[in-house]
Every structure is written in C-alpha cells, then in structure tokens.
Design an enzyme around this catalytic site. Sequence first.
Site, PDB file in Angstrom:
ATOM      1  N   ILE A  91       0.803  -1.256  -0.066  1.00 54.43           N
ATOM      2  CA  ILE A  91      -0.138  -0.074  -0.085  1.00 54.43           C
ATOM      3  C   ILE A  91       0.853   1.251  -0.263  1.00 54.43           C
ATOM      4  CG2 ILE A  91      -0.076  -0.034   2.588  1.00 54.43           C
ATOM      5  CD1 ILE A  91      -2.944   1.161   2.249  1.00 54.43           C
ATOM      6  N   ASN A 151       0.331 -11.762   2.348  1.00 56.05           N
ATOM      7  CA  ASN A 151       1.020 -11.274   3.690  1.00 56.05           C
ATOM      8  C   ASN A 151       0.770 -10.070   4.037  1.00 56.05           C
ATOM      9  OD1 ASN A 151       3.916 -11.480   5.447  1.00 56.05           O
ATOM     10  ND2 ASN A 151       3.863  -9.569   4.097  1.00 56.05           N
ATOM     11  N   SER A 162      -1.031 -15.912  12.206  1.00 60.99           N
ATOM     12  CA  SER A 162      -0.492 -15.752  13.150  1.00 60.99           C
ATOM     13  C   SER A 162      -0.315 -16.645  14.625  1.00 60.99           C
ATOM     14  CB  SER A 162      -0.888 -14.476  13.986  1.00 60.99           C
ATOM     15  OG  SER A 162      -0.328 -13.917  15.405  1.00 60.99           O
ATOM     16  N   TYR A 183      -7.823  -7.917  14.793  1.00 61.28           N
ATOM     17  CA  TYR A 183      -6.588  -8.712  14.466  1.00 61.28           C
ATOM     18  C   TYR A 183      -6.558 -10.262  14.602  1.00 61.28           C
ATOM     19  CZ  TYR A 183      -1.520 -10.298  14.227  1.00 61.28           C
ATOM     20  OH  TYR A 183      -0.362 -10.830  13.943  1.00 61.28           O
ATOM     21  N   VAL A 195       7.321 -11.032  15.843  1.00 57.16           N
ATOM     22  CA  VAL A 195       8.615 -11.046  14.847  1.00 57.16           C
ATOM     23  C   VAL A 195       9.006  -9.855  14.682  1.00 57.16           C
ATOM     24  CG1 VAL A 195       9.351 -11.340  12.302  1.00 57.16           C
ATOM     25  CG2 VAL A 195       7.437 -12.721  13.400  1.00 57.16           C
ATOM     26  N   ASP A 196      10.684  -9.546  14.710  1.00 57.62           N
ATOM     27  CA  ASP A 196      11.249  -8.185  14.764  1.00 57.62           C
ATOM     28  C   ASP A 196      11.236  -7.648  13.602  1.00 57.62           C
ATOM     29  OD1 ASP A 196      12.730  -6.291  15.708  1.00 57.62           O
ATOM     30  OD2 ASP A 196      14.703  -7.313  15.736  1.00 57.62           O
TER      31      ASP A 196
END
Length: 274
Positions: free
Chosen positions: A38, A102, A154, A172, A205-206
């Site tokens: 986006i 994703n 997730s 979420y 996740v970093d």
Amino acid sequence: MARLEGKVAFITGAARGQGRSHAVRLAEEGAAIVAMDICDQIPTVFYPMAGSDDLAETERLVEEAGGSIVTSVGDVRNLDDVRAAYEAGISAFGKVDIVLPNAGIMPVIGPGEQRQAWHDAIDVMLTGVWHTLEVTVPDLVARGEGGSIIITSSAAGLSSIGLNTFPGQAGYSAAKHGVVGLMRLYAKQLAPHSIRVNTVHPTGVDTPMVANAEYGAFLNANPDVAADESYKNPMPVELIDSVDISNAIVFLASDEARYITGVTFPVDAGYNIR
C-alpha cells in the site's frame, strides 16, 4: 539447482518486514518476485507504515540477490488494486506459481474511538487475503501445473492467549483465525489441481509492525500488559527474525513440501504449546 528456480511468487505487503524478507529469500532460491504494498498510512495504525522508499529498497535487495522483480503500489482492500498488481506480474513473467497473501497491520493498542480499527484489521488481513485468492486462483487452476499458496496468519490465529479486546486487537485475532478457515476451504477445493494451500503462524517477529517506539510507549504506560507472561515464548527468544518465517515459506513453496496441504504451520518458538 535453486529450490524455486523458474517459479514466480506474488507477495502482498512486500515493502518491508516479513514481506520483504520473503521476497529476498525466495529470490535467493531462484524465484522471480511480484511485489505489492500500500505504501501509505492507514489512520488507525499507530506506528508509521511502509512507504514507496521501502518498496524501492525491497526491489534493490531482490535484484542484489540475483532475482527479477516487478513492484506495484496498491491496497489489498481494493480488489482492482490486487488485480492490477497481479496483471503487472503476468505481463513481466507470464505466470505466477506461488502466492503469499502477507499484507498485515497491527492496530491493537487504542480503545474507544479506535473502533474503525476493527474494520481495517478485517479488511486488510481477511478480505485482503480473499481478494488475493480471488485474483490468483483461477489462473493457477487454468494452467494445470499446480502451485503453492501460503497465507500469513499468526500464533494468535491458533490461540486467544495474550489478547486484549480493544477493537484493533479483536479484529486482528478474528482475521488471523479467519484465514485458517479460508485456507482449509481452498485447500480442499484445490487439492485435485495439485495446488497446495497452507497457513504460517509466527510468534512476535522483529519488524517495524512490532518493534516500534509507539508500542514501547504503550507497554510503558500499561505495565500489566508488559508483565503478562502469556505474551512470552517458551523458547528463550523475545522476537524471532523475519527470515525464520521466510525459510519456512521457502520449504512450503518448494517441491520438498509437494504433498503438504491444509496445515497450520507454526514458527512460534513454542508459543502455542504453553
């Protein structure tokens, strides 16, 4: 021979974070990349989202890895945007073999007026996945050469542990659970065409979606959340790296996983075995 030599992957949310990592890692294994993002801010998202410079950096890194790439700016909430990005990839490479829905956001920390965050979370991470499948699946079936679809869910898509009920977090959680249902539906329908459909389930996740100053400030202001053991992984790691997810995706996209379909594939440092 590289594990994905001659394959083409369509990746949404590719400007940074996990999407960028997937693009680079798949390119290292021989895949050409069709990347969409986006490149704009969604108002209910509390951290700065990726921009066009980030997508350009993904392009540079893919090319540095020896891969070919075509990029498009578009919103997965808009079916026409997804179709335009996909068609740009078809024009460049002639086909798509691997589909990675994703794109994701984390509008989780605001209550009250953040009710719009529910709709944005569902629209990006559930409707956006469905849009991606609607655009890509007909050609995969028509080509008759199989394929692999790997949806980013997730650890929170398999468990309710560690979730608050602010509108963004509720959206979420609902979206990440919802794509499991989509995966199972499409896996059953597409199995006779040798098209495999799976979900991956990362723990934290970093990436800028998680590791950002705004979320840090929220935790500082809410020590009860920061101290909540339900957010922690059994394995001794707070956040895993994007490439840990990318490596799993390379496997699921490759012929090594040619008979793996309909599975919820955790990369979660034990998050869901507590």
